[in-house]
Design a protein around this motif. Structure first.
Motif, PDB file in Angstrom:
ATOM      1  N   UNK A  23      -3.142 -52.271  51.544  1.00  0.00           N
ATOM      2  CA  UNK A  23      -3.945 -53.492  51.651  1.00  0.00           C
ATOM      3  C   UNK A  23      -3.180 -54.622  52.335  1.00  0.00           C
ATOM      4  N   UNK A  24      -1.868 -54.485  52.485  1.00  0.00           N
ATOM      5  CA  UNK A  24      -1.107 -55.482  53.227  1.00  0.00           C
ATOM      6  C   UNK A  24      -1.573 -55.583  54.674  1.00  0.00           C
ATOM      7  N   UNK A  25      -2.066 -54.470  55.221  1.00  0.00           N
ATOM      8  CA  UNK A  25      -2.634 -54.496  56.570  1.00  0.00           C
ATOM      9  C   UNK A  25      -3.925 -55.317  56.535  1.00  0.00           C
ATOM     10  N   UNK A  26      -4.786 -55.019  55.576  1.00  0.00           N
ATOM     11  CA  UNK A  26      -6.066 -55.735  55.450  1.00  0.00           C
ATOM     12  C   UNK A  26      -5.856 -57.232  55.267  1.00  0.00           C
ATOM     13  N   UNK A  27      -4.828 -57.589  54.533  1.00  0.00           N
ATOM     14  CA  UNK A  27      -4.560 -58.999  54.222  1.00  0.00           C
ATOM     15  C   UNK A  27      -3.857 -59.734  55.366  1.00  0.00           C
ATOM     16  N   UNK A  28      -3.429 -58.994  56.386  1.00  0.00           N
ATOM     17  CA  UNK A  28      -2.753 -59.606  57.519  1.00  0.00           C
ATOM     18  C   UNK A  28      -1.264 -59.813  57.315  1.00  0.00           C
ATOM     19  N   UNK A  29      -0.675 -59.175  56.295  1.00  0.00           N
ATOM     20  CA  UNK A  29       0.765 -59.330  56.032  1.00  0.00           C
ATOM     21  C   UNK A  29       1.611 -58.552  57.034  1.00  0.00           C
ATOM     22  N   UNK A  30       1.075 -57.449  57.539  1.00  0.00           N
ATOM     23  CA  UNK A  30       1.737 -56.647  58.558  1.00  0.00           C
ATOM     24  C   UNK A  30       0.677 -55.847  59.295  1.00  0.00           C
ATOM     25  N   UNK A  31       1.045 -55.318  60.453  1.00  0.00           N
ATOM     26  CA  UNK A  31       0.085 -54.631  61.310  1.00  0.00           C
ATOM     27  C   UNK A  31       0.123 -53.114  61.099  1.00  0.00           C
ATOM     28  N   UNK A  32      -0.896 -52.455  61.649  1.00  0.00           N
ATOM     29  CA  UNK A  32      -0.892 -50.994  61.606  1.00  0.00           C
ATOM     30  C   UNK A  32       0.286 -50.454  62.400  1.00  0.00           C
ATOM     31  N   UNK A  33       0.672 -51.149  63.461  1.00  0.00           N
ATOM     32  CA  UNK A  33       1.830 -50.735  64.253  1.00  0.00           C
ATOM     33  C   UNK A  33       3.113 -50.810  63.418  1.00  0.00           C
ATOM     34  N   UNK A  34       3.284 -51.887  62.667  1.00  0.00           N
ATOM     35  CA  UNK A  34       4.463 -52.006  61.794  1.00  0.00           C
ATOM     36  C   UNK A  34       4.455 -50.908  60.738  1.00  0.00           C
ATOM     37  N   UNK A  75       2.692 -43.480  47.831  1.00  0.00           N
ATOM     38  CA  UNK A  75       3.973 -43.934  48.384  1.00  0.00           C
ATOM     39  C   UNK A  75       4.652 -44.962  47.477  1.00  0.00           C
ATOM     40  N   UNK A  76       4.141 -46.190  47.466  1.00  0.00           N
ATOM     41  CA  UNK A  76       4.791 -47.276  46.727  1.00  0.00           C
ATOM     42  C   UNK A  76       4.724 -47.029  45.219  1.00  0.00           C
ATOM     43  N   UNK A  77       5.900 -46.940  44.607  1.00  0.00           N
ATOM     44  CA  UNK A  77       5.978 -46.680  43.174  1.00  0.00           C
ATOM     45  C   UNK A  77       6.238 -45.221  42.845  1.00  0.00           C
ATOM     46  N   UNK A  78       6.084 -44.337  43.841  1.00  0.00           N
ATOM     47  CA  UNK A  78       6.338 -42.906  43.647  1.00  0.00           C
ATOM     48  C   UNK A  78       7.515 -42.468  44.518  1.00  0.00           C
ATOM     49  N   UNK A  79       7.439 -42.773  45.810  1.00  0.00           N
ATOM     50  CA  UNK A  79       8.513 -42.421  46.750  1.00  0.00           C
ATOM     51  C   UNK A  79       9.535 -43.552  46.829  1.00  0.00           C
ATOM     52  N   UNK A  80       9.025 -44.778  46.900  1.00  0.00           N
ATOM     53  CA  UNK A  80       9.905 -45.943  47.024  1.00  0.00           C
ATOM     54  C   UNK A  80       9.584 -46.974  45.956  1.00  0.00           C
ATOM     55  N   UNK A  81      10.564 -47.805  45.669  1.00  0.00           N
ATOM     56  CA  UNK A  81      10.369 -48.893  44.714  1.00  0.00           C
ATOM     57  C   UNK A  81       9.300 -49.823  45.288  1.00  0.00           C
ATOM     58  N   UNK A  82       8.331 -50.180  44.452  1.00  0.00           N
ATOM     59  CA  UNK A  82       7.225 -51.023  44.895  1.00  0.00           C
ATOM     60  C   UNK A  82       7.658 -52.484  44.875  1.00  0.00           C
ATOM     61  N   UNK A  83       8.172 -52.942  46.020  1.00  0.00           N
ATOM     62  CA  UNK A  83       8.591 -54.339  46.163  1.00  0.00           C
ATOM     63  C   UNK A  83       7.452 -55.210  46.704  1.00  0.00           C
ATOM     64  N   UNK A  84       6.238 -54.692  46.696  1.00  0.00           N
ATOM     65  CA  UNK A  84       5.028 -55.384  47.151  1.00  0.00           C
ATOM     66  C   UNK A  84       4.997 -55.530  48.672  1.00  0.00           C
ATOM     67  N   UNK A  85       4.062 -54.839  49.277  1.00  0.00           N
ATOM     68  CA  UNK A  85       3.798 -54.930  50.719  1.00  0.00           C
ATOM     69  C   UNK A  85       5.018 -54.571  51.571  1.00  0.00           C
ATOM     70  N   UNK A  86       5.691 -53.505  51.201  1.00  0.00           N
ATOM     71  CA  UNK A  86       6.866 -53.050  51.949  1.00  0.00           C
ATOM     72  C   UNK A  86       6.418 -52.587  53.334  1.00  0.00           C
ATOM     73  N   UNK A  87       7.033 -53.160  54.372  1.00  0.00           N
ATOM     74  CA  UNK A  87       6.682 -52.755  55.734  1.00  0.00           C
ATOM     75  C   UNK A  87       7.877 -52.761  56.694  1.00  0.00           C
ATOM     76  N   UNK A  88       9.089 -52.915  56.163  1.00  0.00           N
ATOM     77  CA  UNK A  88      10.294 -52.881  56.994  1.00  0.00           C
ATOM     78  C   UNK A  88      11.314 -51.938  56.349  1.00  0.00           C
ATOM     79  N   UNK A  89      12.046 -51.169  57.162  1.00  0.00           N
ATOM     80  CA  UNK A  89      13.034 -50.247  56.607  1.00  0.00           C
ATOM     81  C   UNK A  89      14.038 -50.927  55.669  1.00  0.00           C
ATOM     82  N   UNK A  90      14.447 -52.150  55.999  1.00  0.00           N
ATOM     83  CA  UNK A  90      15.450 -52.810  55.149  1.00  0.00           C
ATOM     84  C   UNK A  90      14.917 -53.148  53.756  1.00  0.00           C
ATOM     85  N   UNK A  91      13.597 -53.115  53.574  1.00  0.00           N
ATOM     86  CA  UNK A  91      13.000 -53.379  52.251  1.00  0.00           C
ATOM     87  C   UNK A  91      12.579 -52.098  51.532  1.00  0.00           C
ATOM     88  N   UNK A  92      12.763 -50.956  52.192  1.00  0.00           N
ATOM     89  CA  UNK A  92      12.308 -49.667  51.670  1.00  0.00           C
ATOM     90  C   UNK A  92      13.441 -49.042  50.858  1.00  0.00           C
TER      91      UNK A  92
END
Length: 181
Positions: free
Chosen positions: A54-65, A10-27
């Motif tokens: 790994x953003x999920x693992x690190x607690x940056x966003x949830x599986x639900x997000x 996904x990140x870097x192939x489909x969308x620009x990898x802005x690091x830990x993207x988890x919101x539509x406005x950042x996609x």
């Protein structure tokens, strides 16, 4: 049904990898993604996304997000006449994860777990499948599954000569891949 698929990081192939993207406005979709995916589908390929999160693992966003963003992303594809067959993700990290997410697992690329799940779920012939990624780990996971064609794109992370030599092709972005197949 088709027994071949294009596996997409996904990140870097489909969308620009802005690091830990988890919101539509950042996609931010990378130019040419929808046309490339339409081309794959017209050639009978299923489309399966396999992404380390790994953003999920690190607690940056949830599986639900992550699930909400995935639903939104798939809807964007549908608006461009592209159907994503499945999205597999790894929420773990072996050293940076919090709680149960801190683990060595078989799904985090370069491990092949996500690709193996897709191969089994859709009865795919790995030799007729394609993996498109932006990291050596994507290529290594594909090698471990016997994926027939491995493509590195420069639209994401930097990679070394070893990664490039393990790939069958290297190109600028996903938009270039249909011409290779």
């Amino acid at each position: 049904m088709s027994n071949k698929a294009v596996f997409l990081d996904r990140d870097g192939v489909i969308n620009v990898d802005h690091a830990y993207v988890h919101k539509p406005e950042d996609f931010e979709f990378i130019a040419g993604v929808f046309a490339a995916c339409r081309s794959f589908q017209q050639r009978g390929y299923r489309l399966i996304i396999v992404t380390n999160q790994s953003g999920i693992a690190r607690g940056y966003y949830s599986e639900q997000q992550f699930a909400e963003l995935t639903t939104w992303m798939k809807e964007q594809f549908l608006q461009h006449d592209v159907r994503i067959d499945e999205v597999y993700y790894c929420p773990h990290h072996p050293t940076k994860g919090i709680g149960d997410y801190r683990q060595q697992c078989g799904c985090r690329k370069p491990e092949p777990g996500m690709l193996q799940r897709g191969i089994a779920a859709f009865n795919l012939d790995p030799e007729h499948c394609v993996m498109v990624g932006d990291k050596h780990g994507d290529i290594q996971a594909a090698q471990r599954c016997g994926i027939g064609t491995k493509v590195l794109v420069r639209s994401g992370q930097k990679f070394d000569q070893k990664a490039q030599s393990d790939a069958d092709y290297t190109c600028d972005a996903l938009a270039d891949v249909p011409a290779l197949l």
